[in-house]
Design an enzyme around this catalytic site. Structure first.
Site, PDB file in Angstrom:
ATOM      1  CB  SER A 219      -8.817  -0.857  -3.605  1.00 42.17           C
ATOM      2  OG  SER A 219      -9.397  -0.924  -2.316  1.00 42.17           O
TER       3      SER A 219
ATOM      4  CD  GLU B  54     -16.288  -2.058   0.337  1.00 40.15           C
ATOM      5  OE1 GLU B  54     -15.145  -2.285   0.799  1.00 40.15           O
ATOM      6  OE2 GLU B  54     -17.245  -1.732   1.066  1.00 40.15           O
TER       7      GLU B  54
ATOM      8  CD  GLU C 275      -3.172  -9.879   4.713  1.00 44.92           C
ATOM      9  OE1 GLU C 275      -3.352 -10.844   3.969  1.00 44.92           O
ATOM     10  OE2 GLU C 275      -2.445  -9.907   5.728  1.00 44.92           O
TER      11      GLU C 275
ATOM     12  N   GLY D 163      -2.733 -14.888   2.394  1.00 43.71           N
ATOM     13  CA  GLY D 163      -2.780 -13.946   3.511  1.00 43.71           C
ATOM     14  C   GLY D 163      -4.209 -13.709   3.977  1.00 43.71           C
ATOM     15  NE  ARG D 164      -7.037 -10.316  -0.459  1.00 48.59           N
ATOM     16  CZ  ARG D 164      -6.992  -9.943  -1.719  1.00 48.59           C
ATOM     17  NH1 ARG D 164      -7.388 -10.754  -2.665  1.00 48.59           N
ATOM     18  NH2 ARG D 164      -6.559  -8.729  -2.043  1.00 48.59           N
TER      19      ARG D 164
ATOM     20  CD  GLN E  28     -27.797  -3.392  21.606  1.00 46.35           C
ATOM     21  OE1 GLN E  28     -26.848  -2.702  21.250  1.00 46.35           O
ATOM     22  NE2 GLN E  28     -28.947  -2.869  22.020  1.00 46.35           N
TER      23      GLN E  28
ATOM     24  CB  SER F  53      -0.902   0.037   1.235  1.00 42.96           C
ATOM     25  OG  SER F  53      -1.714  -1.104   1.256  1.00 42.96           O
TER      26      SER F  53
HETATM   27  N1  CAA Z   1      -2.810 -14.662  -8.320  1.00 42.36           N
HETATM   28  C1  CAA Z   1      -1.980 -14.570  -9.393  1.00 42.36           C
HETATM   29  N2  CAA Z   1      -2.143 -13.656 -10.373  1.00 42.36           N
HETATM   30  C2  CAA Z   1      -3.170 -12.798 -10.252  1.00 42.36           C
HETATM   31  C3  CAA Z   1      -4.054 -12.828  -9.177  1.00 42.36           C
HETATM   32  C4  CAA Z   1      -3.845 -13.810  -8.185  1.00 42.36           C
HETATM   33  N3  CAA Z   1      -4.648 -13.887  -7.119  1.00 42.36           N
HETATM   34  N4  CAA Z   1      -4.974 -11.855  -9.316  1.00 42.36           N
HETATM   35  C5  CAA Z   1      -4.674 -11.228 -10.466  1.00 42.36           C
HETATM   36  N5  CAA Z   1      -3.580 -11.803 -11.026  1.00 42.36           N
HETATM   37  C6  CAA Z   1      -2.965 -11.453 -12.309  1.00 42.36           C
HETATM   38  C7  CAA Z   1      -3.996 -11.539 -13.426  1.00 42.36           C
HETATM   39  O1  CAA Z   1      -4.085 -12.850 -13.943  1.00 42.36           O
HETATM   40  C8  CAA Z   1      -3.462 -10.556 -14.428  1.00 42.36           C
HETATM   41  O2  CAA Z   1      -2.383 -11.158 -15.119  1.00 42.36           O
HETATM   42  P1  CAA Z   1      -2.196 -10.950 -16.715  1.00 42.36           P
HETATM   43  O3  CAA Z   1      -2.053  -9.491 -16.933  1.00 42.36           O
HETATM   44  O4  CAA Z   1      -0.987 -11.742 -17.022  1.00 42.36           O
HETATM   45  O5  CAA Z   1      -3.449 -11.470 -17.339  1.00 42.36           O
HETATM   46  C9  CAA Z   1      -2.840  -9.477 -13.555  1.00 42.36           C
HETATM   47  O6  CAA Z   1      -2.564 -10.086 -12.301  1.00 42.36           O
HETATM   48  C10 CAA Z   1      -3.742  -8.282 -13.359  1.00 42.36           C
HETATM   49  O7  CAA Z   1      -4.937  -8.744 -12.787  1.00 42.36           O
HETATM   50  P2  CAA Z   1      -6.260  -7.882 -12.718  1.00 42.36           P
HETATM   51  O8  CAA Z   1      -6.578  -7.380 -14.090  1.00 42.36           O
HETATM   52  O9  CAA Z   1      -7.278  -8.676 -12.003  1.00 42.36           O
HETATM   53  O10 CAA Z   1      -5.769  -6.638 -11.849  1.00 42.36           O
HETATM   54  P3  CAA Z   1      -6.549  -5.402 -11.282  1.00 42.36           P
HETATM   55  O11 CAA Z   1      -5.714  -4.198 -11.464  1.00 42.36           O
HETATM   56  O12 CAA Z   1      -7.945  -5.389 -11.812  1.00 42.36           O
HETATM   57  O13 CAA Z   1      -6.531  -5.669  -9.682  1.00 42.36           O
HETATM   58  C11 CAA Z   1      -7.372  -6.498  -7.613  1.00 42.36           C
HETATM   59  C12 CAA Z   1      -7.034  -6.768  -9.075  1.00 42.36           C
HETATM   60  C13 CAA Z   1      -7.994  -7.804  -7.151  1.00 42.36           C
HETATM   61  C14 CAA Z   1      -8.341  -5.372  -7.445  1.00 42.36           C
HETATM   62  C15 CAA Z   1      -6.058  -6.211  -6.834  1.00 42.36           C
HETATM   63  O14 CAA Z   1      -5.528  -4.960  -7.180  1.00 42.36           O
HETATM   64  C16 CAA Z   1      -6.242  -6.297  -5.331  1.00 42.36           C
HETATM   65  O15 CAA Z   1      -6.250  -7.379  -4.760  1.00 42.36           O
HETATM   66  N6  CAA Z   1      -6.380  -5.126  -4.648  1.00 42.36           N
HETATM   67  C17 CAA Z   1      -6.387  -5.080  -3.200  1.00 42.36           C
HETATM   68  C18 CAA Z   1      -4.988  -4.879  -2.676  1.00 42.36           C
HETATM   69  C19 CAA Z   1      -4.826  -5.381  -1.290  1.00 42.36           C
HETATM   70  O16 CAA Z   1      -5.372  -6.412  -0.900  1.00 42.36           O
HETATM   71  N7  CAA Z   1      -4.013  -4.684  -0.519  1.00 42.36           N
HETATM   72  C20 CAA Z   1      -3.717  -5.103   0.804  1.00 42.36           C
HETATM   73  C21 CAA Z   1      -2.429  -4.510   1.250  1.00 42.36           C
HETATM   74  S1  CAA Z   1      -1.443  -5.613   2.179  1.00 42.36           S
HETATM   75  C22 CAA Z   1      -1.972  -5.482   3.779  1.00 42.36           C
HETATM   76  O17 CAA Z   1      -3.029  -5.013   4.060  1.00 42.36           O
HETATM   77  C23 CAA Z   1      -1.043  -6.112   4.735  1.00 42.36           C
HETATM   78  C24 CAA Z   1      -1.240  -5.792   6.160  1.00 42.36           C
HETATM   79  O18 CAA Z   1      -0.675  -4.863   6.643  1.00 42.36           O
HETATM   80  C25 CAA Z   1      -2.022  -6.669   7.021  1.00 42.36           C
END
Ligand code: CAA
Length: 382
Positions: free
Chosen positions: A132, A367, A363, A242-243, A336, A126
């Site tokens: 996101s 949404e 993570e 992680g999720r 409650q 992040s």
């Molecule tokens: N595993 C492997 N590859 C994946 C994947 C997965 N789960 N999900 C997507 N990909 C690949 C896709 O296949 C695609 O590959 P190609 O280009 O080769 O086809 C590429 O990644 C892009 O995928 P998307 O088009 O689906 O990407 P997107 O930009 O639409 O984003 C998203 C997808 C699911 C929204 C992603 O951005 C996401 O998960 N966002 C949330 C981020 C998040 O969870 N952040 C948490 C921060 S960490 C944290 O919180 C730690 C802490 O401190 C506790």
């Protein structure tokens, strides 16, 4: 279908429960109140093998399956949600990525001490403007001689101020968008690495969260994790597992609130009987018990599938979405049931409520979990 745990899994769950009840529960309220990092618990957690549970023993871990990990993590989460996230980030976001993508010489340095709990890891995805939409990384990495030079700012980094090393995502080729993201192992001692603002939080206050600032940070070329451009896949793949950890954390918080509410409903009297005799309270308790069981089944299914080497993108998202929303509902109802006593810090349920909220956010927000699940559903029907 076999719902039985084996003897080793039961032993691990019981060991974690004993530690949580004896050591985490008595300290949790005080650490929360002082927002004091839980460092006092880390040596014992290392000794119990809780910091690298799924890492093979030759790399410093406990060599267990993911189901054992979630069994232990649920118990830790019942005892102290802050301890749970510290453990979860080190186990699944940091150690598991290093195990999967690092070569042996990086593993010697950046896996063994972390999986054995001597050092702590973090995960830096992040950024202030990138939550996101994780592909929109603004941190850059440029190769210069035998080093990458990293510049950027990461935020909301769990373990940030206390981590010895972290996985940092940065753009090596901005033109390629997500295909231009790479992952690096960054040591806190590298020149140009700084810990920024330490956040004050609503809940999980005994865990530490900070900004990480990279100003011409010099990272040796060999600390590239995997290959250039592989970072986004690595990040997403790591988050799938992680999720399941965050689902488990939510489940543990929900269980702690449920158990407190059930006990209280058998103590507190109103209108001449204990409140547990009233149908309104019984319905709350019944729904709490039902959601905890359903959440555990989703979580265990995701962990079991992972142990079979299966992709858990959809199942991990389902477990996290369900458990985090259930945890919010259950902790709210636990307050409650406690009435006015639930609102004051003398009872733990207000802390459980505050701790639960983050599980709907980090993570991947609820949404984003719905987006991940919906994409998988639509793919199935297209
Ligand atoms: N595993 C492997 N590859 C994946 C994947 C997965 N789960 N999900 C997507 N990909 C690949 C896709 O296949 C695609 O590959 P190609 O280009 O080769 O086809 C590429 O990644 C892009 O995928 P998307 O088009 O689906 O990407 P997107 O930009 O639409 O984003 C998203 C997808 C699911 C929204 C992603 O951005 C996401 O998960 N966002 C949330 C981020 C998040 O969870 N952040 C948490 C921060 S960490 C944290 O919180 C730690 C802490 O401190 C506790």
């Amino acid at each position: 279908m076999d719902f039985q745990l084996n003897d080793e899994q039961k032993m691990i769950r019981d060991m974690a429960r004993q530690f949580a009840q004896n050591e985490l529960v008595p300290a949790a309220a005080e650490l929360d109140e002082k927002s004091e990092f839980l460092s006092r618990h880390l040596p014992k957690m290392a000794e119990l093998g809780l910091m690298g549970m799924m890492i093979p023993t030759e790399w410093g871990g406990s060599g267990l399956d993911m189901l054992s990990y979630v069994l232990a993590l649920e118990e830790i989460s019942v005892g102290c949600a802050s301890t749970a996230v510290t453990m979860s980030v080190n186990n699944s976001l940091y150690c598991s990525s290093i195990l999967r993508f690092a070569n042996d010489s990086l593993k010697e340095k950046y896996l063994i001490p972390f999986a054995s709990g001597q050092k702590l890891g973090a995960y830096c995805l992040s950024e202030p403007g990138t939550g996101s939409d994780a592909a929109n990384q603004q941190t850059t990495a440029k190769l210069s001689g035998d080093k990458y030079i990293l510049n950027g700012r990461k935020n909301f980094i769990t373990n940030g101020p206390h981590a010895d090393a972290m996985i940092v995502y940065a753009m090596t080729d901005k033109e390629k968008r997500h295909k231009g993201i790479s992952a690096f192992i960054v040591d806190k001692d590298f020149p140009g690495f700084y810990v920024g603002k330490i956040e004050k939080k609503l809940g999980i206050r005994a865990s530490s969260t900070s900004e990480i600032i990279l100003e011409n940070c010099e990272v040796p070329k060999e600390n590239l994790l995997g290959e250039e451009g592989q970072g986004f896949t690595l990040a997403m793949n790591t988050l799938d597992s992680g999720r399941v950890g965050i689902a488990t954390q939510a489940l543990g918080i929900a269980r702690a609130a449920f158990e407190a509410a059930a006990r209280y409903s058998l103590e507190r009297e109103a209108f001449g009987q204990v409140i547990g005799q009233f149908q309104a309270i019984q319905h709350y308790l019944a729904d709490m018990a039902k959601d905890i069981d359903a959440g555990r089944l989703l979580t265990h299914r995701a962990a079991w599938l992972k142990d079979q080497g299966k992709d858990i993108n959809r199942e991990g998202a389902m477990a996290k979405l369900f458990c985090s929303e259930a945890a919010m509902w259950i902790t709210n109802k636990a307050i409650q049931i406690h009435g006015g006593y639930g609102y004051i810090t003398e009872y733990p349920v207000e802390r459980f409520f505050r701790d639960a909220k983050i599980t709907e956010i980090y993570e991947g927000t609820s949404e984003i979990q719905r987006l991940v699940i919906a994409r998988s559903v639509l793919k199935e029907f297209s």
